[in-house]
Design a protein around this motif. Structure first.
Motif, PDB file in Angstrom:
ATOM      1  N   VAL A 137      54.303  44.684  72.379  1.00 55.13           N
ATOM      2  CA  VAL A 137      53.268  45.553  71.823  1.00 55.13           C
ATOM      3  C   VAL A 137      51.897  44.879  71.852  1.00 55.13           C
ATOM      4  N   PRO A 138      51.729  43.640  71.327  1.00 54.96           N
ATOM      5  CA  PRO A 138      50.421  42.972  71.435  1.00 54.96           C
ATOM      6  C   PRO A 138      49.980  42.794  72.892  1.00 54.96           C
ATOM      7  N   GLU A 139      50.989  42.480  73.749  1.00 50.69           N
ATOM      8  CA  GLU A 139      50.664  42.341  75.174  1.00 50.69           C
ATOM      9  C   GLU A 139      50.103  43.647  75.716  1.00 50.69           C
ATOM     10  N   TYR A 140      50.767  44.756  75.348  1.00 47.01           N
ATOM     11  CA  TYR A 140      50.323  46.073  75.809  1.00 47.01           C
ATOM     12  C   TYR A 140      48.892  46.350  75.356  1.00 47.01           C
ATOM     13  N   TYR A 141      48.619  46.153  74.051  1.00 44.75           N
ATOM     14  CA  TYR A 141      47.283  46.460  73.541  1.00 44.75           C
ATOM     15  C   TYR A 141      46.219  45.562  74.170  1.00 44.75           C
ATOM     16  N   PHE A 142      46.562  44.309  74.369  1.00 48.18           N
ATOM     17  CA  PHE A 142      45.554  43.425  74.966  1.00 48.18           C
ATOM     18  C   PHE A 142      45.275  43.811  76.422  1.00 48.18           C
ATOM     19  N   LYS A 143      46.334  44.006  77.191  1.00 47.69           N
ATOM     20  CA  LYS A 143      46.131  44.247  78.620  1.00 47.69           C
ATOM     21  C   LYS A 143      45.485  45.598  78.897  1.00 47.69           C
ATOM     22  N   ILE A 144      45.870  46.619  78.141  1.00 45.17           N
ATOM     23  CA  ILE A 144      45.201  47.908  78.354  1.00 45.17           C
ATOM     24  C   ILE A 144      43.753  47.817  77.864  1.00 45.17           C
ATOM     25  N   GLY A 145      43.545  47.054  76.783  1.00 43.82           N
ATOM     26  CA  GLY A 145      42.174  46.843  76.311  1.00 43.82           C
ATOM     27  C   GLY A 145      41.334  46.131  77.358  1.00 43.82           C
ATOM     28  N   TYR A 146      41.934  45.123  77.990  1.00 46.83           N
ATOM     29  CA  TYR A 146      41.186  44.390  79.021  1.00 46.83           C
ATOM     30  C   TYR A 146      40.885  45.285  80.220  1.00 46.83           C
ATOM     31  N   CYS A 147      41.818  46.167  80.557  1.00 44.86           N
ATOM     32  CA  CYS A 147      41.569  47.097  81.670  1.00 44.86           C
ATOM     33  C   CYS A 147      40.382  48.003  81.348  1.00 44.86           C
ATOM     34  N   TYR A 148      40.316  48.495  80.107  1.00 43.52           N
ATOM     35  CA  TYR A 148      39.154  49.292  79.704  1.00 43.52           C
ATOM     36  C   TYR A 148      37.877  48.444  79.739  1.00 43.52           C
ATOM     37  N   PHE A 149      37.992  47.217  79.300  1.00 47.21           N
ATOM     38  CA  PHE A 149      36.851  46.294  79.307  1.00 47.21           C
ATOM     39  C   PHE A 149      36.349  46.075  80.733  1.00 47.21           C
ATOM     40  N   ASN A 150      37.290  45.883  81.647  1.00 47.07           N
ATOM     41  CA  ASN A 150      36.930  45.696  83.053  1.00 47.07           C
ATOM     42  C   ASN A 150      36.280  46.946  83.630  1.00 47.07           C
ATOM     43  N   GLU A 163      43.544  46.673  67.396  1.00 48.29           N
ATOM     44  CA  GLU A 163      44.933  46.829  66.962  1.00 48.29           C
ATOM     45  C   GLU A 163      45.631  45.485  66.765  1.00 48.29           C
ATOM     46  N   ILE A 164      45.144  44.441  67.432  1.00 50.62           N
ATOM     47  CA  ILE A 164      45.907  43.175  67.413  1.00 50.62           C
ATOM     48  C   ILE A 164      45.064  41.972  67.002  1.00 50.62           C
ATOM     49  N   VAL A 165      43.800  42.182  66.593  1.00 48.48           N
ATOM     50  CA  VAL A 165      42.964  41.024  66.249  1.00 48.48           C
ATOM     51  C   VAL A 165      43.497  40.279  65.030  1.00 48.48           C
ATOM     52  N   ASN A 166      44.263  40.968  64.180  1.00 47.46           N
ATOM     53  CA  ASN A 166      44.812  40.318  62.983  1.00 47.46           C
ATOM     54  C   ASN A 166      46.331  40.195  63.034  1.00 47.46           C
ATOM     55  N   VAL A 167      46.910  40.371  64.213  1.00 44.99           N
ATOM     56  CA  VAL A 167      48.355  40.265  64.411  1.00 44.99           C
ATOM     57  C   VAL A 167      48.652  38.954  65.127  1.00 44.99           C
ATOM     58  N   LYS A 168      49.489  38.124  64.547  1.00 43.56           N
ATOM     59  CA  LYS A 168      49.823  36.847  65.161  1.00 43.56           C
ATOM     60  C   LYS A 168      50.566  37.077  66.479  1.00 43.56           C
ATOM     61  N   SER A 169      49.974  36.613  67.538  1.00 43.55           N
ATOM     62  CA  SER A 169      50.605  36.682  68.856  1.00 43.55           C
ATOM     63  C   SER A 169      49.809  35.777  69.787  1.00 43.55           C
ATOM     64  N   LYS A 170      50.333  35.586  70.986  1.00 44.76           N
ATOM     65  CA  LYS A 170      49.612  34.731  71.922  1.00 44.76           C
ATOM     66  C   LYS A 170      48.347  35.418  72.452  1.00 44.76           C
ATOM     67  N   TYR A 171      48.211  36.709  72.150  1.00 45.75           N
ATOM     68  CA  TYR A 171      47.024  37.447  72.594  1.00 45.75           C
ATOM     69  C   TYR A 171      45.982  37.596  71.487  1.00 45.75           C
ATOM     70  N   GLN A 172      46.263  37.079  70.302  1.00 42.98           N
ATOM     71  CA  GLN A 172      45.365  37.318  69.170  1.00 42.98           C
ATOM     72  C   GLN A 172      43.972  36.732  69.409  1.00 42.98           C
ATOM     73  N   THR A 173      43.896  35.458  69.780  1.00 38.88           N
ATOM     74  CA  THR A 173      42.572  34.831  69.952  1.00 38.88           C
ATOM     75  C   THR A 173      41.792  35.492  71.090  1.00 38.88           C
ATOM     76  N   ALA A 174      42.507  35.857  72.165  1.00 36.71           N
ATOM     77  CA  ALA A 174      41.818  36.528  73.276  1.00 36.71           C
ATOM     78  C   ALA A 174      41.267  37.872  72.818  1.00 36.71           C
ATOM     79  N   ALA A 175      42.057  38.594  72.035  1.00 33.85           N
ATOM     80  CA  ALA A 175      41.600  39.894  71.526  1.00 33.85           C
ATOM     81  C   ALA A 175      40.395  39.712  70.609  1.00 33.85           C
ATOM     82  N   GLN A 176      40.453  38.675  69.756  1.00 35.65           N
ATOM     83  CA  GLN A 176      39.317  38.413  68.871  1.00 35.65           C
ATOM     84  C   GLN A 176      38.058  38.095  69.681  1.00 35.65           C
TER      85      GLN A 176
END
Length: 673
Positions: A137-150, A163-176
């Protein structure tokens, strides 16, 4: 956010059941074996087993659909080139399958992994987070977010990252980081600062955020905060974009008027970057200027010019000040002139125009008169006004901007002798400018001003000449004659360079009015004093003098001048030969006439007088009684020039020749043509 955590827990439970709850019958043993290999992440062996299972065409349809899904996922996990087509085919062929949302997710992953973000985005959009595991789920939100960003769709990207800036995952810091970056891009500095501050300890993003924090303080005009935050960062850490941070610190010191410290950081920045921007170059130059390093300031201010903007105006103004400090008044004058021509800063424009005018005066250079005049008109209440008016009167004598100089001189109500002399000179040269521009009537008006203000006899004489020249070109010959006479009989004209040309021009004026007696007199005056370099004019004068005598029926003198033109190989020698032949015929010397016309045709085979020459030579032979030669010439004329004005005459003459030879039938036939 609590909602997202609940969803993740539910999805984890559902996903585990979805993957582990498999029903096997005896026919599905191959499928079971493949599935167990898949669970153990032995994707190569699993793919082979699932493929074999599909080839045997056994088992339930449910498992066969799942097998197709697992084959595609194995291809993805193995980085195999057919992963894309297998996943795409599955989403197309089994769109109703419960595995379809995950197939879309894997397809999005595949495109994302290969940096095909525009293709990844629609695949992720088809996926459904309710079919994803907790880590996915965090992977999904980060990668789709990055696609929109791109895609530069920052609003959608921010929603996904949030959706994931406050969720512990390996994508949290990147999302922040990206969420903060989007807030920064939208000038939402409060939010950006909040999320960037969380990344200070991040190995990946920690080195990036000091630049953004520094830039945000600077953009808000918090220059003290820039210095308080960024200087310790530069001294204790190694942030990315540290060179840019140095630039911002330098600019902050500069904005606070602390040029000494600004110099420290701008010098460090300039040593660390291959090329300074114009703004940075200006900052460096201004700090050098404030530190009395005028040589360095000059070098850097000069590199700022060329864009016609406010920065260039400031650079030229301070360049002028630097040049004055180094006693280079010429360069200072030029710099102030450039600054005065730009209108971004009105105070700088006013001061620069005055300095330019004053330095023009001090250096005795042109432009000052116009500059002072312009200055007084633009700034009638300027504090420099009295000094400008005092200097204006001294400058008009040296100006070469004749139009504006004349306007300035016209505004002087009481003119001294010296002023009148300058006025005469300026009016004359302005007249020449107008003449060269084709504005002849205006030019005459200015030449008349130069004639009336009779201070310099040489300028008066030249003004008379050019007035006559314009009248001649306007075909006002009687008026031109009057002016040319005034010129040649004016004592101040004798030593002017155009004096003898005036004799030639007078000859033409009389020639144009058919006054051949006066015309030849003035042409001969010119010929008597010819300039060896005026070959074309000299040769033309010879021919025109011959024409005058021809018009006066003085054939002997006419022949003499035509012969002189022929000997001189004048450009119109063919005309002179033709006229010579005509005169020889009028004098009854038909042999000479025929020979002269023959010489014309052989020497100038393409002469525009060829048709005339052939016809006249035929007439010469007729006069001699040589009908055969005459007929030959008339026939040649009809052949070479069938449309000639002499055509009918030639036909008639051929008929007469037949008649004189008693060939009546041929004569009648010829005359019928």
């Amino acid at each position: 956010m609590r909602k997202l955590l609940i969803i993740c827990c539910l999805l984890l439970s559902y996903s585990s059941k979805a993957q582990l709850t498999e029903i096997f019958v005896e026919e599905d043993q191959v499928y079971k074996s493949a599935w167990e290999l898949f669970i153990k992440e032995k994707y190569s062996a699993a793919k082979d087993e699932f493929s074999q299972y599909l080839k045997e065409k056994k088992g339930t349809s449910h498992n066969r659909i799942n097998a197709s899904y697992y084959v595609a996922v194995c291809a993805y996990e193995l980085f195999q080139p057919d992963a894309e087509i297998l996943l795409s085919n599955f989403t197309t062929n089994y769109s109703e399958s419960t595995k379809a949302p995950r197939a879309w997710f894997y397809l999005g992953r595949h495109f994302y992994r290969t940096k095909k973000y525009t293709k990844a985005l629609p695949a992720f959009e088809q996926a459904d987070i309710y079919y994803l595991s907790g880590d996915e789920v965090p992977e999904y939100y980060f990668k789709i977010g990055y696609c929109y960003f791109n895609k530069n769709d920052n609003d959608q990207a921010a929603r996904k990252f949030l959706e994931i800036v406050n969720v512990k995952s390996k994508y949290q810091t990147a999302a922040q980081y990206y969420y903060g970056h989007i807030a920064y891009s939208n000038n939402n500095y409060k939010t950006a600062l909040e999320y960037f501050s969380k990344l200070d300890s991040s190995a990946t993003f920690g080195p990036l955020v000091p630049y953004y924090i520094t830039q945000m303080y600077f953009d808000q005009g918090k220059y003290s905060d820039v210095i308080t935050y960024a200087v310790p960062v530069l001294e204790t850490k190694s942030p990315q974009n540290n060179v840019e941070i140095m630039r911002i610190v330098a600019e902050s010191y500069y904005r606070k008027g602390d040029y000494k410290n600004a110099m420290v950081y701008i010098n460090a920045y300039s040593q660390a970057t291959p090329t300074l921007s114009r703004d940075d170059r200006y900052t460096l130059a201004f700090c050098q200027f404030k530190s009395d390093d005028f040589a360095g300031a000059i070098t850097n201010f000069e590199k700022v010019t060329g864009m016609k903007d406010s920065l260039e105006q400031n650079a030229w103004y301070h360049l002028g000040a630097c040049y004055l400090k180094t006693n280079n008044k010429t360069a200072a004058r030029n710099a102030f002139q450039f600054a005065s021509q730009l209108n971004h800063n009105k105070n700088i424009q006013e001061t620069s125009l005055f300095n330019y005018a004053k330095l023009s005066y001090e250096l005795n250079l042109p432009g000052g008169l116009n500059a002072f005049k312009d200055f007084i008109e633009k700034y009638p209440n300027s504090s420099y006004g009295d000094e400008a008016n005092e200097l204006l009167a001294e400058l008009y004598l040296s100006t070469r901007n004749y139009k504006d100089a004349l306007t300035a001189l016209d505004n002087i109500k009481t003119k001294s002798t010296r002023t009148k002399g300058a006025y005469q000179k300026v009016a004359y040269f302005r007249g020449l400018e107008l003449y060269n521009d084709g504005e002849n009537d205006k030019a005459i008006g200015h030449f008349e001003k130069a004639i009336i203000n009779d201070i310099d006899p040489d300028i008066k004489a030249k003004a008379i000449y050019w007035k006559a020249e314009i009248l001649f070109k306007q075909e006002k010959y009687e008026l031109a004659i009057k002016q040319y006479r005034s010129y040649v009989f004016n004592p101040g004209s004798v030593n002017t360079s155009m004096y003898n040309i005036a004799n030639y021009n007078l000859g033409y004026c009389f020639f144009k009015t058919n006054n051949y007696i006066e015309s030849q007199t003035w042409f001969r005056k010119y010929l008597a004093k010819r300039n060896p370099s005026e070959n074309d004019i000299y040769n033309d004068a010879l021919i025109r003098t011959g024409d005058c005598f021809y018009g006066m029926r003085d054939f002997d003198n006419s022949l003499n001048y035509y012969n002189d033109a022929i000997s001189a190989k004048a450009s119109s020698s063919d005309y002179a030969l033709y006229q010579k032949g005509v005169i020889q015929g009028l004098q009854g010397n038909m042999d000479a006439k025929a020979q002269t016309l023959t010489n014309l045709m052989s020497s100038y085979p393409r002469s525009k007088y060829r048709a005339d020459a052939i016809y006249e030579r035929g007439k010469a032979y007729m006069s001699k009684g040589d009908g055969a030669q005459a007929q030959t010439n008339f026939s040649q004329l009809l052949k070479e020039f069938p449309g000639s004005q002499y055509g009918k005459k030639a036909q008639l003459n051929i008929g007469l020749i037949y008649y004189n030879d008693k060939q009546d039938e041929k004569a009648i036939e010829q005359l019928k043509k």
